[in-house]
Design an enzyme around this catalytic site. Sequence first.
Site, PDB file in Angstrom:
ATOM      1  N   GLY A  27     -28.736  48.924   8.904  1.00 19.01           N
ATOM      2  CA  GLY A  27     -28.846  50.229   9.341  1.00 19.01           C
ATOM      3  C   GLY A  27     -27.834  51.292   9.336  1.00 19.01           C
ATOM      4  O   GLY A  27     -26.591  50.905   9.335  1.00 19.01           O
ATOM      5  N   LEU A  28     -28.238  52.457   9.361  1.00 21.14           N
ATOM      6  CA  LEU A  28     -27.163  53.616   9.439  1.00 21.14           C
ATOM      7  C   LEU A  28     -27.375  54.566  10.400  1.00 21.14           C
ATOM      8  O   LEU A  28     -28.642  54.975  10.669  1.00 21.14           O
ATOM      9  CB  LEU A  28     -27.166  54.300   7.996  1.00 21.14           C
ATOM     10  CG  LEU A  28     -26.343  55.439   7.932  1.00 21.14           C
ATOM     11  CD1 LEU A  28     -24.913  54.934   8.032  1.00 21.14           C
ATOM     12  CD2 LEU A  28     -26.587  56.210   6.740  1.00 21.14           C
ATOM     13  N   GLY A  29     -26.547  54.845  11.140  1.00 23.43           N
ATOM     14  CA  GLY A  29     -26.792  55.709  12.381  1.00 23.43           C
ATOM     15  C   GLY A  29     -25.652  56.705  12.340  1.00 23.43           C
ATOM     16  O   GLY A  29     -24.839  56.928  11.318  1.00 23.43           O
ATOM     17  N   ALA A  30     -25.730  57.896  13.492  1.00 26.77           N
ATOM     18  CA  ALA A  30     -24.749  58.977  13.453  1.00 26.77           C
ATOM     19  C   ALA A  30     -23.273  58.364  13.576  1.00 26.77           C
ATOM     20  O   ALA A  30     -22.491  58.920  13.345  1.00 26.77           O
ATOM     21  CB  ALA A  30     -25.214  59.798  14.590  1.00 26.77           C
ATOM     22  N   PHE A  31     -23.146  57.173  14.449  1.00 18.19           N
ATOM     23  CA  PHE A  31     -21.881  56.887  14.651  1.00 18.19           C
ATOM     24  C   PHE A  31     -21.594  55.554  13.843  1.00 18.19           C
ATOM     25  O   PHE A  31     -20.239  54.925  14.429  1.00 18.19           O
ATOM     26  CB  PHE A  31     -21.823  56.596  16.160  1.00 18.19           C
ATOM     27  CG  PHE A  31     -22.227  57.819  16.827  1.00 18.19           C
ATOM     28  CD1 PHE A  31     -21.133  58.948  17.067  1.00 18.19           C
ATOM     29  CD2 PHE A  31     -23.184  58.132  17.533  1.00 18.19           C
ATOM     30  CE1 PHE A  31     -21.332  60.182  17.660  1.00 18.19           C
ATOM     31  CE2 PHE A  31     -23.506  59.087  18.233  1.00 18.19           C
ATOM     32  CZ  PHE A  31     -22.673  60.253  18.386  1.00 18.19           C
ATOM     33  N   GLY A  32     -22.473  54.859  13.030  1.00 19.67           N
ATOM     34  CA  GLY A  32     -21.766  53.889  12.560  1.00 19.67           C
ATOM     35  C   GLY A  32     -22.802  53.250  11.368  1.00 19.67           C
ATOM     36  O   GLY A  32     -24.222  53.545  11.568  1.00 19.67           O
ATOM     37  N   VAL A  34     -24.391  49.421   9.698  1.00 16.10           N
ATOM     38  CA  VAL A  34     -24.165  48.108  10.161  1.00 16.10           C
ATOM     39  C   VAL A  34     -24.661  47.276   8.939  1.00 16.10           C
ATOM     40  O   VAL A  34     -25.639  47.665   8.313  1.00 16.10           O
ATOM     41  CB  VAL A  34     -25.304  47.950  11.305  1.00 16.10           C
ATOM     42  CG1 VAL A  34     -25.381  46.546  11.614  1.00 16.10           C
ATOM     43  CG2 VAL A  34     -25.153  48.857  12.478  1.00 16.10           C
ATOM     44  N   LYS A  49     -20.349  46.155  11.946  1.00 15.20           N
ATOM     45  CA  LYS A  49     -20.604  47.761  12.257  1.00 15.20           C
ATOM     46  C   LYS A  49     -19.207  48.337  12.106  1.00 15.20           C
ATOM     47  O   LYS A  49     -18.412  48.006  12.656  1.00 15.20           O
ATOM     48  CB  LYS A  49     -21.115  47.896  13.652  1.00 15.20           C
ATOM     49  CG  LYS A  49     -21.184  49.496  14.163  1.00 15.20           C
ATOM     50  CD  LYS A  49     -21.569  49.532  15.545  1.00 15.20           C
ATOM     51  CE  LYS A  49     -22.006  51.000  15.824  1.00 15.20           C
ATOM     52  NZ  LYS A  49     -22.264  51.326  17.145  1.00 15.20           N
ATOM     53  N   ASP A 141     -29.461  54.347  27.215  1.00 13.38           N
ATOM     54  CA  ASP A 141     -29.983  54.382  26.005  1.00 13.38           C
ATOM     55  C   ASP A 141     -30.885  53.420  25.535  1.00 13.38           C
ATOM     56  O   ASP A 141     -30.925  53.014  24.403  1.00 13.38           O
ATOM     57  CB  ASP A 141     -28.967  54.797  24.405  1.00 13.38           C
ATOM     58  CG  ASP A 141     -29.938  55.194  23.505  1.00 13.38           C
ATOM     59  OD1 ASP A 141     -31.066  56.052  23.556  1.00 13.38           O
ATOM     60  OD2 ASP A 141     -29.179  55.275  22.152  1.00 13.38           O
TER      61      ASP A 141
END
Length: 396
Positions: A27-32, A34, A49, A141
């Site tokens: 997974g790819l998010g705004a802050f990391g 994984v 991560k 969250d």
Amino acid sequence: MAEFLRSQILGTTFETTNRYSDLQPVGLGAFGLVCSAYDMITRQPVAIKKMMKPFSNATLAKRTYREVKLLKHLRHENLIGLSDIFISPLEDVYLVTDLLGTDLNRLLTSKPLDGKFVQYFTYQLLRGLKYIHSAGVIHRDLKPSNILINENCDLKICDFGLARLQEPQMTGYVSTRYYRAPEIMLTWQKYGMQVDIWSAGCIVAEMLRGKPLFPGKDHINQFFLITDALGNPPDEVIERICTKTTLDLVKSLPKRQPAPWATLFPDSDENAIDLLGEMLIFDPDKRISAAKALEHPYLSVYHDPTDEPVAEQMFDWSFSEVAHSIDEWKIMIYTEVVDFHDIGPTEEPVITEPFLSPDPSLSPEVLDPLGQIQTQSMVTKSAETLDQDILQYLQI
């Protein structure tokens, strides 16, 4: 000194110690970013991560420090566990945690949940929340994608990047809209642990319905959907939690009567509906706590007061009161990494033997290259408590 290996994952440089192999993006998010990987010491699959640009500014450095501190402090069966942490030659921070086969969001989109699953997942979610709140932490969250699940129905809450101390004044932009408590929408700064209970209630409702309860298109539409179900908030509540601007807006809304919960959940367990009614209340002070929710009749089959632990110590939030420079945050993070390796994780690694794969539609990324399940049993009583039809449902 550890040897580092460099990989390119989704256009991002991943530097990991030679302890880990077989990296695959998860997974790819705004802050990391994984990745899944294989830990060659414990012979267990893990999640790694990479914190994105942790030292690019003081805000991101503080966020990184906070997440590291929280993962070190919070140790509970229903929370994601930190097994390793390191800083690469490029000065990126990497967190190594449990790897579970799927998350609740993916599970909800793949097939309807049987009532027994909803009940057991609700119990574990609230069991984890009881512990988090006892440490003086608000997750802020909670949403289905932040709830990880393995083939044994073990559930773990993850992603503490937005977690905060409970305090009188708090920043407002938190939680995904569908699961956001009304006091956050109405006041943006005064709220407490009850926001997690609201989010958990929305998640339970989604498990029961198979779709979000309040799928608002924007803040206004979100609030209208909530009033469609709960009716208008009482005047004494909005006067307490609203700012002057939102107070006038809320008081001008057309009057709505609350909808009977049974009409919203026509095929659901009466006890489940009753618990929802105690979680999804406009007045945060009247919302049930996680500890009390565990005592609700809906969860009586799992409730065990001797096996629902609280934190031994409150989390130390003193670091958040000081405005540190990037270099100071960097030193503090390095210190936490050294301390972690001096003390080590609180639990010894468990080595398990390979076993059969669950339904691929449930856990599409659950296998490592050796065909082993990338999880291990967490709550031992789950295997004892869940009856055979649940196990067959997951094809274990």
